[in-house]
Write an enzyme that holds these catalytic residues in place. Sequence first.
Site, PDB file in Angstrom:
ATOM      1  N   THR A 178      -2.956 -57.911 -23.620  1.00  0.00           N
ATOM      2  CA  THR A 178      -3.682 -59.163 -23.207  1.00  0.00           C
ATOM      3  C   THR A 178      -4.170 -60.339 -24.827  1.00  0.00           C
ATOM      4  OG1 THR A 178      -6.295 -58.222 -24.009  1.00  0.00           O
ATOM      5  CG2 THR A 178      -5.463 -57.770 -21.822  1.00  0.00           C
ATOM      6  N   TRP A 437     -27.270 -66.853  -9.321  1.00  0.00           N
ATOM      7  CA  TRP A 437     -25.837 -67.017 -10.733  1.00  0.00           C
ATOM      8  C   TRP A 437     -25.260 -68.147  -9.746  1.00  0.00           C
ATOM      9  CZ3 TRP A 437     -24.437 -63.571 -13.993  1.00  0.00           C
ATOM     10  CH2 TRP A 437     -25.228 -62.593 -14.108  1.00  0.00           C
TER      11      TRP A 437
END
Length: 534
Positions: A178, A437
């Site tokens: 990654t 959020w």
Amino acid sequence: MQLGAMQDWSLRVTRFIDHAAREHGGREIVSRWADGSESRTTWAGIRHDAMRMAQKLAKLGIKPGDRVATLAMNHHRHLVTWYGAVGVGGVLHTINPRLFDEQLDYIANHAEDRVMLFDAAFAPIVERMKPRWKTIEHYVCFDSSDPAEHFEDWIATEDGKGEWADGDERDPCMLCYTSGTTGNPKGVLYEHRSTVLHAMTAMTPQVFGMDCRTVALPIVPMFHAASWGLPWAGAAAGAKFVYSAVNEASVLCELMEREKVTTSAGVPTVWLSLLQHIDAQGKDIPADLHTVVCGGSAMPRAMIQRFMKAGRRVAHAWGMTETSPIGTTGTETSNWDELSFDEQVTIKAMQGRVPFGVELRCVDLDDYSKVLPRDGKSSGALQVRGPWVVGRYFKAENPATDADNWFDTGDVAVLHPDGTLQLTDRTKDVIKSGGEWISSVELENAAIGFPGVAEAAAIGVYHPRWDERPLLVVVKKPGADVCPDALREYLGTHVAKWWLPDAVAFVDEIPHTGTGKISKKDLRDQFRDWQWSA
Ligand code: ADP
């Protein structure tokens, strides 16, 4: 109980190249090199060269499980290496040449690569890194001007009459790291079996829809996320491949037209530059291109509309290195024909649904033990599991999943009742304002639609009252003027009022990671001392 009574036929990726050479041996593989020259071979040619490479690697003492690295763009010799490395029982390790030196140093040493095959264009990287790469014993250049170190001469000593290494279908075959936006990069070790299952899924209509009439131009680099599995799936399907070692829109467009490319796959930025090129030249989308696969970041709505209006099939895909990488694709729903064009675009702008073999769920961001309903509203941490999802990172002591095999993707998403995935953010990038959020991605997607905005990134910046508030960082299009108040007013028609960024900062450039995504970490560092005006 007795086992069933069918044959043993291990799911090894060398099956693909045997099948392609036997059943589709004459199907072409075209490579367009950086200097403009082109070469043409076939699946039979790829197999012959891969076998010679496997023989060569065996002579060099490469044993099953050993890592063979590449630092290269897309071309047929790279494809030969994919099959040659696994053919000797080795593990193909594709390295992204755009990574920073520290990451290149870390991953080649961590992988303990023994051989490195590279493009001449990356020779400066190789020269620079050689003293730091401790385990690499052999360097081979794919396109060296010096015959003594050229790939073709390197395999020329072998006759191609060997046999593939055999082994267990759960042996490793490929290693991808990654990009390491947080901490060191992590290695994902794919197995033969997981790769075969993944490739068989990749061929289905829901994903790439490949068969022996497919002419595929994978724009997605062979060094990124296993090139979305295309080198394996394409062989299984018997597709013709058209590779370009450069990603210039003019070259890609010319190849698509001339070679009658039907299917292509890439990240949104590449598709964007292709469309810009087409417009600048007063051209049309290449006539034969019927399947446009786009993923890696969210596909902008305007781009989806453009391709769909032109009658092309859009497959908006979500996945990650840890999922081999296919997770979902945005394909047609069963009631597709009853939907309006706008409704169809809305569905395509989401990340689509899973193929068989992938399971998804969302859990509460504040309490991971709480699984959220698939109600199209509840947003939470996205988790995934399945036979081609990472179980444990390479050399890690602990599993990468919980006890029930769920892998936490780091993405924040909503699942709709029909299973459609809608990505809203990454867990590290969501903005928490007064305990609620805010999706940075939705702010960005909306901002991109405002005239004059070339690129936008929303980040949470410390706020004494709300904990965090959104700051929108914007790069203007050349010569454009963007009024912050007009931009905020426009955003107000797309997102909730309390989501509106408290300020807009204009910059010349937004930092990107080695894989071309916005680096929110660097951006947050850059604006750490930002002061909100009273
Ligand atoms: P990294 O960028 O960490 O190397 P990947 O290239 O594997 O990793 O990227 C995976 C991430 O890219 C996903 O977790 C998700 O955040 C993002 N991503 C992939 N596809 C999409 C998409 N279609 N829409 C939005 N985000 C996406």
